[in-house]
Design an enzyme around this catalytic site. Structure first.
Site, PDB file in Angstrom:
ATOM      1  N   GLU A 158       0.825  -1.212   0.000  1.00 29.96           N
ATOM      2  CA  GLU A 158       0.000   0.000   0.000  1.00 29.96           C
ATOM      3  C   GLU A 158       0.858   1.261   0.000  1.00 29.96           C
ATOM      4  O   GLU A 158       0.425   2.308  -0.461  1.00 29.96           O
ATOM      5  CB  GLU A 158      -0.903   0.029   1.244  1.00 29.96           C
ATOM      6  CG  GLU A 158      -2.006  -0.997   1.232  1.00 29.96           C
ATOM      7  CD  GLU A 158      -2.862  -0.912   2.477  1.00 29.96           C
ATOM      8  OE1 GLU A 158      -4.073  -0.664   2.337  1.00 29.96           O
ATOM      9  OE2 GLU A 158      -2.322  -1.083   3.590  1.00 29.96           O
TER      10      GLU A 158
ATOM     11  N   VAL B 226      -7.057   5.053   7.812  1.00 27.82           N
ATOM     12  CA  VAL B 226      -8.162   5.892   7.340  1.00 27.82           C
ATOM     13  C   VAL B 226      -8.783   6.650   8.508  1.00 27.82           C
ATOM     14  O   VAL B 226      -9.317   7.748   8.320  1.00 27.82           O
ATOM     15  CB  VAL B 226      -9.244   5.077   6.575  1.00 27.82           C
ATOM     16  CG1 VAL B 226      -8.691   4.538   5.277  1.00 27.82           C
ATOM     17  CG2 VAL B 226      -9.844   3.990   7.417  1.00 27.82           C
ATOM     18  N   GLU B 227      -8.705   6.108   9.709  1.00 26.96           N
ATOM     19  CA  GLU B 227      -9.248   6.780  10.888  1.00 26.96           C
ATOM     20  C   GLU B 227      -8.558   8.125  11.110  1.00 26.96           C
ATOM     21  O   GLU B 227      -9.211   9.129  11.395  1.00 26.96           O
ATOM     22  CB  GLU B 227      -9.077   5.898  12.138  1.00 26.96           C
ATOM     23  CG  GLU B 227      -9.960   4.665  12.154  1.00 26.96           C
ATOM     24  CD  GLU B 227      -9.393   3.451  11.408  1.00 26.96           C
ATOM     25  OE1 GLU B 227      -9.968   2.373  11.530  1.00 26.96           O
ATOM     26  OE2 GLU B 227      -8.366   3.590  10.686  1.00 26.96           O
TER      27      GLU B 227
ATOM     28  N   LYS C 293     -12.750   3.001   1.444  1.00 28.98           N
ATOM     29  CA  LYS C 293     -11.558   2.505   0.766  1.00 28.98           C
ATOM     30  C   LYS C 293     -12.009   1.318  -0.091  1.00 28.98           C
ATOM     31  O   LYS C 293     -12.053   0.179   0.381  1.00 28.98           O
ATOM     32  CB  LYS C 293     -10.527   2.099   1.821  1.00 28.98           C
ATOM     33  CG  LYS C 293      -9.139   1.876   1.317  1.00 28.98           C
ATOM     34  CD  LYS C 293      -8.202   1.647   2.516  1.00 28.98           C
ATOM     35  CE  LYS C 293      -6.824   1.299   2.056  1.00 28.98           C
ATOM     36  NZ  LYS C 293      -5.934   1.003   3.190  1.00 28.98           N
TER      37      LYS C 293
ATOM     38  N   TYR D 220     -19.424  24.265  -1.577  1.00 26.10           N
ATOM     39  CA  TYR D 220     -19.017  22.863  -1.631  1.00 26.10           C
ATOM     40  C   TYR D 220     -17.886  22.625  -2.619  1.00 26.10           C
ATOM     41  O   TYR D 220     -17.106  21.696  -2.451  1.00 26.10           O
ATOM     42  CB  TYR D 220     -20.188  21.916  -1.898  1.00 26.10           C
ATOM     43  CG  TYR D 220     -21.154  22.341  -2.970  1.00 26.10           C
ATOM     44  CD1 TYR D 220     -20.865  22.172  -4.307  1.00 26.10           C
ATOM     45  CD2 TYR D 220     -22.375  22.914  -2.623  1.00 26.10           C
ATOM     46  CE1 TYR D 220     -21.758  22.565  -5.290  1.00 26.10           C
ATOM     47  CE2 TYR D 220     -23.285  23.299  -3.585  1.00 26.10           C
ATOM     48  CZ  TYR D 220     -22.959  23.126  -4.918  1.00 26.10           C
ATOM     49  OH  TYR D 220     -23.847  23.517  -5.887  1.00 26.10           O
TER      50      TYR D 220
END
Length: 129
Positions: A32, A83-84, A109, A64
């Site tokens: 990764e 990702v947290e 993901k 936006y």
């Protein structure tokens, strides 16, 4: 309520961004760390839309497009393992830089787990008073 001293409950509108795809370097495994992966963001932001609705002026809105550009810039340059962590940082950016009172963020993901369309996290954060 008539005849009482209670203020009416404040209404908070939502501005959303759905399916924002951003390429990022993220993950804890060696493979990764060598590739960029597509992450998908869904955001729901609390914002009082009455002022821009009355003025019909973009300057009064929660833009936006500006939120999306800022997240694309930040996530594209990021290098987190989890990702947290990335979700927390993105939520903080939206709260601090765009004046929203609350954000709900889903970070997906895709393809991270065989057999699942996507995995990820959903968080909801509020701006400190």
């Amino acid at each position: 309520m008539r005849g009482t001293n209670h203020e009416p409950t404040a209404r908070m509108d939502k501005v959303f961004i759905e399916g924002l795809e951003i390429e990022a370097l993220i993950g804890i495994y060696d493979w990764e760390r060598r590739i960029r992966q597509t992450l998908v963001f869904d955001l729901e932001m609390s914002f009082d839309n009455r002022v821009p609705a009355a003025s019909d002026d973009i300057a009064d809105t929660l833009d936006y497009k500006a939120v999306s550009k800022r997240l694309i810039e930040y996530v594209g340059a990021s290098d987190f393992g989890l990702v947290e962590t990335l979700a927390e940082r993105c939520a903080a950016i939206v709260l601090e830089e765009f004046g929203v009172s609350q954000v709900r963020l889903k970070l997906s993901k895709p393809g991270a787990v065989r057999g699942a369309k996507a995995v990820g996290v959903m968080i909801q954060r509020e701006r400190a008073p």
